[in-house]
Every structure is written in C-alpha cells, then in structure tokens.
Design a protein around this motif. Structure first.
Motif, short mmCIF file in Angstrom:
data_model
loop_
_atom_site.label_atom_id
_atom_site.label_comp_id
_atom_site.label_asym_id
_atom_site.label_seq_id
_atom_site.Cartn_x
_atom_site.Cartn_y
_atom_site.Cartn_z
N SER A 180 -2.54 2.02 -4.20
CA SER A 180 -1.93 2.61 -3.23
C SER A 180 -2.03 4.04 -3.28
O SER A 180 -2.06 5.00 -2.47
CB SER A 180 -0.39 2.49 -3.26
N SER A 181 -2.32 4.65 -4.62
CA SER A 181 -2.69 6.03 -4.92
C SER A 181 -4.06 6.49 -4.75
O SER A 181 -4.36 7.55 -5.26
CB SER A 181 -2.06 6.03 -6.15
N TRP A 182 -5.01 5.84 -4.21
CA TRP A 182 -6.32 6.31 -4.45
C TRP A 182 -6.56 7.60 -3.70
O TRP A 182 -7.32 8.46 -3.98
CB TRP A 182 -7.28 5.26 -3.81
N PRO A 183 -6.11 7.72 -2.29
CA PRO A 183 -6.41 9.05 -1.76
C PRO A 183 -6.04 10.12 -2.66
O PRO A 183 -6.66 11.22 -2.74
CB PRO A 183 -5.56 9.12 -0.56
N ILE B 25 0.47 21.35 -3.86
CA ILE B 25 -0.31 20.73 -4.90
C ILE B 25 -0.06 20.53 -6.21
O ILE B 25 -0.14 19.57 -6.77
CB ILE B 25 -1.66 21.86 -5.06
N ARG B 26 1.00 21.57 -6.76
CA ARG B 26 1.70 21.26 -7.98
C ARG B 26 2.34 19.90 -7.93
O ARG B 26 2.68 19.39 -8.67
CB ARG B 26 2.27 22.55 -8.43
N ALA B 27 3.09 19.76 -6.75
CA ALA B 27 4.22 18.82 -6.73
C ALA B 27 3.29 17.48 -6.53
O ALA B 27 3.71 16.60 -7.23
CB ALA B 27 4.98 18.81 -5.17
N VAL B 28 2.21 17.41 -5.93
CA VAL B 28 1.30 16.24 -5.89
C VAL B 28 0.74 16.05 -7.12
O VAL B 28 0.93 14.67 -7.92
CB VAL B 28 0.28 16.44 -5.00
N ALA B 29 0.38 16.93 -8.12
CA ALA B 29 -0.04 16.74 -9.48
C ALA B 29 0.93 16.38 -10.24
O ALA B 29 0.66 15.23 -11.18
CB ALA B 29 -0.66 18.01 -10.10
N GLY C 39 1.96 7.11 -15.33
CA GLY C 39 2.90 6.61 -16.39
C GLY C 39 3.47 5.62 -15.95
O GLY C 39 3.68 4.42 -16.63
N PHE C 40 4.44 5.65 -14.74
CA PHE C 40 5.22 4.25 -14.70
C PHE C 40 4.40 3.10 -14.42
O PHE C 40 4.94 2.06 -14.66
CB PHE C 40 6.05 4.79 -13.15
N VAL C 41 3.25 3.32 -13.48
CA VAL C 41 2.53 2.15 -13.51
C VAL C 41 2.01 1.37 -14.61
O VAL C 41 2.08 0.19 -14.72
CB VAL C 41 1.40 2.43 -12.44
N HIS C 42 1.64 2.15 -15.60
CA HIS C 42 1.26 1.51 -16.73
C HIS C 42 2.51 0.84 -17.43
O HIS C 42 2.33 -0.30 -18.23
CB HIS C 42 0.66 2.39 -17.71
N LEU C 43 3.54 1.41 -17.51
CA LEU C 43 4.81 0.83 -18.08
C LEU C 43 5.07 -0.51 -17.10
O LEU C 43 5.42 -1.64 -17.57
CB LEU C 43 6.15 1.77 -17.86
N ALA D 192 0.91 -1.24 0.18
CA ALA D 192 -0.09 0.04 0.08
C ALA D 192 0.67 1.18 0.27
O ALA D 192 0.25 2.38 -0.06
CB ALA D 192 -0.90 -0.10 1.27
N ALA D 193 2.23 1.25 0.13
CA ALA D 193 3.13 2.15 0.57
C ALA D 193 3.66 3.19 -0.72
O ALA D 193 3.93 4.05 -0.74
CB ALA D 193 4.39 1.88 1.33
N PRO D 194 3.79 2.39 -2.04
CA PRO D 194 4.45 3.19 -3.25
C PRO D 194 4.19 4.44 -3.44
O PRO D 194 4.90 5.36 -3.68
CB PRO D 194 4.32 2.15 -4.32
N ALA D 195 2.67 4.67 -3.68
CA ALA D 195 2.12 6.10 -3.92
C ALA D 195 2.80 7.18 -2.90
O ALA D 195 2.91 8.35 -3.11
CB ALA D 195 0.68 6.06 -4.12
N TYR D 196 2.63 6.62 -1.66
CA TYR D 196 2.96 7.48 -0.44
C TYR D 196 4.44 7.99 -0.68
O TYR D 196 4.96 9.06 -0.28
CB TYR D 196 2.25 6.86 0.67
N ILE D 197 5.33 6.93 -1.01
CA ILE D 197 6.72 7.06 -0.94
C ILE D 197 6.85 8.15 -2.04
O ILE D 197 7.67 9.05 -2.05
CB ILE D 197 7.45 5.90 -1.20
N VAL D 198 6.45 7.84 -3.45
CA VAL D 198 6.71 8.80 -4.37
C VAL D 198 5.99 10.17 -4.13
O VAL D 198 6.93 11.27 -4.46
CB VAL D 198 6.14 7.89 -5.71
N ILE D 199 4.83 10.32 -4.02
CA ILE D 199 4.40 11.57 -4.01
C ILE D 199 4.68 12.14 -2.74
O ILE D 199 4.86 13.46 -2.67
CB ILE D 199 2.66 11.50 -4.11
#
Length: 791
Positions: free
Chosen positions: A361-364, A321-325, A333-337, A205-212
C-alpha cells in the motif's frame, strides 16, 4: 510557453524509458502476467468479461471450483483489464494491458507527488523507479518483488488511490462551494471505481493512504469549513458502502473463505507488554523476509533508502513533505510490529490482511522518499554555533555518511542483475559506458552559459541544479540500455502435442448458452516424487501442483491444469484463488485426499482418484500420470515426453451432468459424518444423497435433465411425473437463487453440492446473488452452515 521547453527533458526521459520497457517486454512475454498469480489474474479478467455481468461483485464461475465465485477483480472500470477483451493475440493484449497499467500508475504518481509538494524531478524519479523495480521487464533483472507480474491490477488500484488522496486533500480548500462540491463528488466516484474494480484488494491497498494522507491533513491544520467538506465526502462514501449492503458482503467473504484463519485474535498476548517483549526477543522475523527490512534481501535496501530519505526530509523540510516523512517512519515501524503478530498467529481472522499488503500500500510514498536525497540533495546542518568548527565538522561528517549510504544503497539495489536467469554479471565496459554517457550529458548541461536560451530547458540557471536534473533523468534510461544488453529472453512455451487439449476442448468446453458436458480434473499420482520435488515444500501436499506446473510445462509445453484448461473453456473441479470456499476444501480433504493431508488454502485440488465420488461431482475426464484408474475407463489421449511420466486422459461414464436424481436421503449434520455416509453409499450416489435436514423420499425420478451455462448462472431443465430431486454438480450457497421464479427449492446435499427439488416440468434459471444492493446476509448463512458442519 515556458512550460513546453521545461518539459522536454522530462518527456525525453520518459519516452526513452517507455520505449525500452516495451522492447524488454517483447523479449520476455512470459514475465507479463507471470505464473501463477499473474496468469490467473489475466484469465480471471477474461473469464469475467466472457461469462459475467457488468458490476456484479460475485461473478459466477462454472469454469473453476464447481460453481464457485470468480475473484471479484472486475474489469468494467479498469482500463488495463478491459484491453484484454480486444480481438488480438494474447501476447499483444498482455503487452497493451501492461502499457495501460504503467501509464495510469506513472501519471497519477506524478500528480500525487506534486500535490504533496515534491519537485518535478523528485516526482519523476520516484515514478520511474517504481516502474523500473517492480514492473516488467526490468523487475526480471532485479527481482526485488514480482508483484506487478503477478497482480498487475494493483497498479490500477494505486492509481485510483493516488487521485483520491489528491482530490480529498484539495476538497474544501477553495472559497468556491461548487468547486468543493465537485471535488467531494469526484472523491466518491473514485471510491466507487476502486471498490468495484477489486472490492477486497482495494481495501487492502488503502492503509498507507489513510495513515499518510490523514497525517498530511492534520499537519495542514485546516479550518472548520474545510474539515466539513472532507468529512462530507467521506460520509458519502460510507453511505454508499453501508447502503449497498457491503458490510454483509465482506463479512460473508470472510465467513466462507478457506483462507480465513480459525479462532479469535490472541487478545491476551496482544495486550501483554511481556508477551510482546518475548516475541520481539525470540521470534525470527526474517524467516519470512518478503517486503520487510531483512538483509541481505534486495527489497531491504529500498526500505533503508526510504527511511534515510524520510529522515532527511523530516530534518530539512516543513509542511506536507515533513508530515509524509514522519508518517512513513511511524508506518514502517508499525508494519514490522504487525508482521511479528502476523507471523506469530496472534491476529486471528484479521490476518487475512497480511503484513505484505501494508507495505504494498505504501509503495508510491516509499519511492518518493527513497529518491529524495538524490534529487533534492539538501545539506543537513547539525544544530549548534554556526561559527563553531565542531558543528561544521559534524555537519560534514553527517552529510558524508549520508552520501556513502546512498552509494551503498545504489550498489545493493541495482547489483547482481538477472540472478534467476544466470546470464552473468555487469561487465566493466557496460558500467563505464553508462557512467560516461550520464556524465557527459550532465556536464554539458552544467556548462551552459547563464544567459543561454538553453537554460529554458531546465528552468534554472544553476549549473549544479542542471547537472543533478540531467543525471537523474538519464540514469534509469541508461541503466535500461545496460540491462537490455544482457540479452535476457523468455519465449512462450510451445505445446509438444495438442491431442489431449484438442479432445478436451471439443468434448467439454463451455460458453454462455452452451450445455454443461462435465468437468475435467487433473490428479497426479507421482509415484517417484519427481513432480512434487522442488521449492515451496511448506505448501504441504499442494506443492505437488505448485511444482507440477513448471515440471510439465518444461517437458510438454503445457501444465494440463488450471488456466491452461480454463482458457480452452474446459471447466474443472479444481480452483486456484485467494477465496476458495471452506466447504469445498472440507469435501476434497475428506474424500479426495489421503488422511492427514496438509494443503494450502489457495489450492482446491484432489490427490486421490475415486471414480465413484468424481462421477457424483460431475467429473467426466481425468488427466493423470497413473496407468489406470480404480475402475475401468477408456483412454481418450495419451502423451509422452523424454524424461517425464506419460500423461493420459481417461473418460468416465455415467457421470452426474445434473442428471443424478436421488430418491432416498440419509441425514448427517457434520462434515465428518457426511463424508462417512458418502463413503458408505459410494456405489449408489445417483440414488442416495446425504442431507442435513429432512427431505422427503421421492418415488419419481427426473428425466431429460440438462444444464445450460448462462452469464452469472446456469439454466436447469428437466421433467418428472411427480415430486423429484436433482443433484446438481455445483457448490451450494444460500445466495444461489431461482432468478426466474420457477417452482424449485434448493438445499445442501453431500456436504457442498446443490439439491434441486421440483415437480412436473422444470425450467429454472439459477443465479448467484451476492454483491451491490443484494441480500448479502445469504453468505453469512453459508458461514453459519460451515460452523454447524464443524469446519
């Protein structure tokens, strides 16, 4: 005092939506902890509460898989799971559990959104949309993805990660060192809570939190002291992780799981640009469209809304907000690759982390960005001379296109409800009524005079802002009323005839402190292929049991398998879980399945009734549609239902209840050779065992042998007149230890069973030691055994 009036519209919106969700849940109770995964998740938590020890990351299961390990989704620090222990009806505890999960996810999502700089309106709309699309009951209406019906504890993990990211972002920003220290410790505590709630899924569950989260931290450009506090908090987490022996824990899980793909990652393809281009050009990514941008899937429109919102936020905002976006665009894009490589089989053991988890992981963050254009409604100005008509026209065109896209997204995201229920479509009067109510409320808010005291409810004197606020807060509650008006209901199945289950419960059920009296097994013969017929034929032979559940439930009101039996306390050799063991699959495929059978790793099932093998495994009861077994056995119950095969319960005699005491041993070192020796000695499995190392023959046999079920283990008692052996019908593992120091030795026998050697009087407490602060290298030795066996 100003805060209370401003909060009233939000509280009213939440109150109405929460009440309608609860009403909806009571109408479709089977959508709570739905089949198959949700039903399993609920049982798993209940069984750990009943049979496990607090904070044991390897809770031992005699109910499923012959002494396998319950999936370590622990309830001890998970309030939504703890509710299941209340002395109330199953329907009531399930409802309360979902209320708790929804509440902690909603509250922490609001906190995270505010910490990232999003407005209260955006935070509220995102949290409400998250619950509406993915939580029961309205996930049944829109069927975007039934994740929280199947794995509701994931809401708890996201709630923990929401708070953890908020705390880490704040850590080090204060001039008060004690505040920073408290935040660092709070982050460590949240890390431990998440890790001990579901050690595998928490990492997934953690990857999106680490990246974003990492992108936001870097974009803030913190001073060196702030970095020091953040790194200190992370270092403490790593110290706990490595100090608790969790490296070997995870490696051991991967090494022994039947789900872990064989082989190494395809490094040559992963490093080759031409291989990637060929894959992108030729592979059909949407052959598995789940959670990917694959139209016409409903979920694809959520992804489109997310990317559109991210683009708007990146163009119109600064800071967090820009950083999150921007991070979300790159992450998607990475997830689809990754999904391309995952589907192509390039990732080897890494593919245990499927592409679906990256999106989950990225739902919120997805929902925050998806609602952003609706709640913030920024005007996108095209760069150029502000006095230029061309620039003005371009700006109008861009914003008009965005508005059209938003309308299209809403239509596709919320259109065609209840497809699976086949109860009709929206009626014009429903849409008109809903639109009229929202419009009247919004216009009434917009019409409030600038100096009116009622403006305190909205925190703004702007009519446009009030209109947007009321419209957004009213939309989902109004839509909920529309969806409830469809009258969708799913009643609990009613058992047609309880004779079979009642007999099994009386004769075989276990509990802590109770004796083991034999396993049950369910093996469908399915002569006419009626049971297997249905979806998911890609599961191979496992489709027989996937489709068998709804087949029998619709005709008998029960499935005769898995959770239906486990909830009665009836242990089975079958298991359904993500982490079924490779050694058990090897035994079942070689001795209880037709040659060449292809099965799914989550399903540990038998397909052939071989009573001699089943007796050695401790099977006392066979549930089947077969008219007779391969050897005579009395029928203890027989059920029938219109349009369905009869179901019979056979009872086997001379079953191994930990009572087989072999005196002779044959040696074989590979799984295939061991299976051959078992077949050759089928009529003498109580006397002969197949081992991988020399075991001296015994002249004495054990007597008065019994197995008693204990929390996280079993107690074995027996007597002998000299050195003797017992073949225990439980899976062998090097992590299975003699916890009370009794003079006993444990070795592998018959591929995956446990041979206990002793002399004289035996009273041995066997426990599975694998988890926090344990010698987890034992599981790595199990993995090494698998390799030596050729698995």
């Amino acid at each position: 005092m100003k805060l209370l009036p401003r909060s009233l519209p939000y509280l009213l919106s939440w109150g109405v939506l929460a009440g309608l969700m609860i009403v909806g849940m009571t109408r479709i109770p089977t959508w709570l902890y739905g089949p198959i995964d949700g039903d399993w998740a609920e049982w798993n938590a209940e069984a750990i509460l009943r049979f496990g020890k607090p904070f044991d990351l390897s809770p031992y299961s005699m109910l499923a898989g012959m002494g396998s390990m319950y999936a370590p989704n622990l309830p001890w620090l998970n309030p939504g799971a703890l509710v299941l222990a209340l002395p109330l009806s199953e329907t009531t505890t399930s409802l309360l559990s979902y209320i708790v999960y929804a509440a902690e996810l909603a509250v922490t999502s609001l906190v995270l959104a505010r910490a990232l700089g999003f407005s209260w309106l955006t935070a509220t709309a995102a949290a409400q949309l998250h619950l509406y699309l993915l939580f029961p009951p309205f996930s049944a209406a829109l069927y975007l993805y039934t994740w929280y019906s199947l794995v509701p504890y994931f809401a708890h993990l996201l709630a923990v990660l929401n708070l953890a990211l908020v705390v880490l972002l704040a850590c080090g920003r204060s001039a008060n060192r004690w505040r920073n220290a408290a935040l660092a410790l709070a982050f460590v505590a949240l890390f431990v809570i998440g890790l001990t709630s579901a050690p595998i899924t928490f990492l997934f569950a953690a990857p999106a939190y680490i990246v974003i989260g990492g992108s936001v931290m870097i974009a803030r450009r913190p001073v060196l002291a702030e970095w020091g506090w953040k790194l200190a908090a992370l270092a403490l987490c790593l110290a706990f992780f490595f100090g608790a022996g969790l490296t070997s824990y995870y490696l051991g899980m991967v090494a022994t799981s039947g789900r872990t793909p064989a082989g190494s990652p395809a490094w040559e393809q992963l490093r080759s640009a031409s291989a990637w281009l060929k894959l992108l050009r030729e592979h059909e990514l949407c052959s598995d469209p789940r959670l990917l941008l694959c139209l016409p899937e409903r979920g694809a429109w959520l992804q489109i809304a997310t990317l559109a919102g991210a683009a708007v936020a990146a163009l119109t905002r600064r800071g967090d907000i820009r950083a999150v976006a921007l991070a979300m665009i790159g992450y998607t894009g990475f997830v689809h690759l990754y999904a391309y490589a995952y589907q192509a089989g390039w990732l080897g053991p890494v593919s245990v982390l499927s592409s679906h988890f990256w999106i989950l992981s990225s739902w919120p963050f997805m929902f925050l960005l998806a609602v952003y254009p609706f709640t913030e409604a920024p005007w996108i100005a095209v760069p150029g001379d502000k006095r230029s008509n061309a620039a003005a026209l371009a700006s109008v065109t861009v914003n008009a296109a965005l508005a059209v896209l938003m309308v299209v997204i809403v239509v596709h995201l919320f259109g065609k409800p209840y497809d699976t229920f086949q109860i009709g479509a929206y009626r014009a009067y429903r849409i008109v009524t809903m639109a009229a109510v929202i419009a009247l409320l919004a216009l009434a808010a917009a019409a409030i005079p600038p100096r009116s005291a009622l403006n305190a409810l909205f925190g703004t004197a702007s009519p446009n802002a009030r209109l947007r606020q009321v419209a957004m807060l009213a939309f989902l509650p109004a839509l909920a009323i529309v969806h409830l008006s469809f009258g969708a209901r799913l009643a609990e199945p009613q058992v047609r005839d309880a004779a079979l289950r009642d007999y099994l419960k009386a004769q075989a059920a276990i509990a802590p402190g109770a004796p083991f009296r034999g396993y049950a097994t369910t093996i469908w013969e399915d002569k006419d292929d009626k049971i297997k017929a249905g979806p998911m034929q890609t599961l191979g032979a496992s489709a027989l049991y996937f489709n068998g559940r709804p087949y029998f439930e619709s005709r008998y009101g029960e499935t005769f398998t898995e959770t239906d039996l486990w909830r009665l306390g009836v242990p089975t050799i079958e298991e359904y879980a993500e982490w079924t063991s490779a050694q058990a699959h090897a035994f079942f495929l070689r001795l209880l399945a037709p040659p060449g059978a292809h099965v799914h790793s989550n399903y540990l099932r038998g397909y052939v009734i071989d009573t001699e093998v089943l007796r050695a495994m401790g099977v006392r009861f066979v549930i089947t549609d077969a008219e007779r077994l391969d050897q005579p056995a009395p029928v203890r119950a027989a059920l029938s239902a219109p349009g369905a095969p009869d179901v019979r319960l056979f009872e086997l005699s001379d079953v191994n209840l930990g009572t087989y005491s072999p005196t002779r041993f044959e040696t074989a070192t590979t799984a295939d050779a061991i299976a051959d020796r078992i077949r050759a000695n089928k009529s003498r499995l109580s006397e002969v065992a197949v081992v991988g190392e020399d075991v001296p023959a015994a002249t004495a046999q054990a007597r008065n042998a019994t197995i008693t079920v204990e929390r996280d283990g079993i107690r074995v008692e027996a007597q002998s007149d000299g050195p003797a052996h017992l073949l225990l019908p439980v899976q062998f593992s090097h992590c299975l230890t003699v916890a009370n120091g009794a003079a006993a030795r444990l070795t592998r026998a018959d591929l995956f069973l446990t041979l206990l050697s002793f002399s004289g009087k035996l009273d041995a407490l066997l426990e599975f030691r694998f988890g926090l602060f344990a010698d987890n290298a034992c599981r790595l030795r199990d993995g090494a055994d698998n390799k030596a066996l050729g698995l």
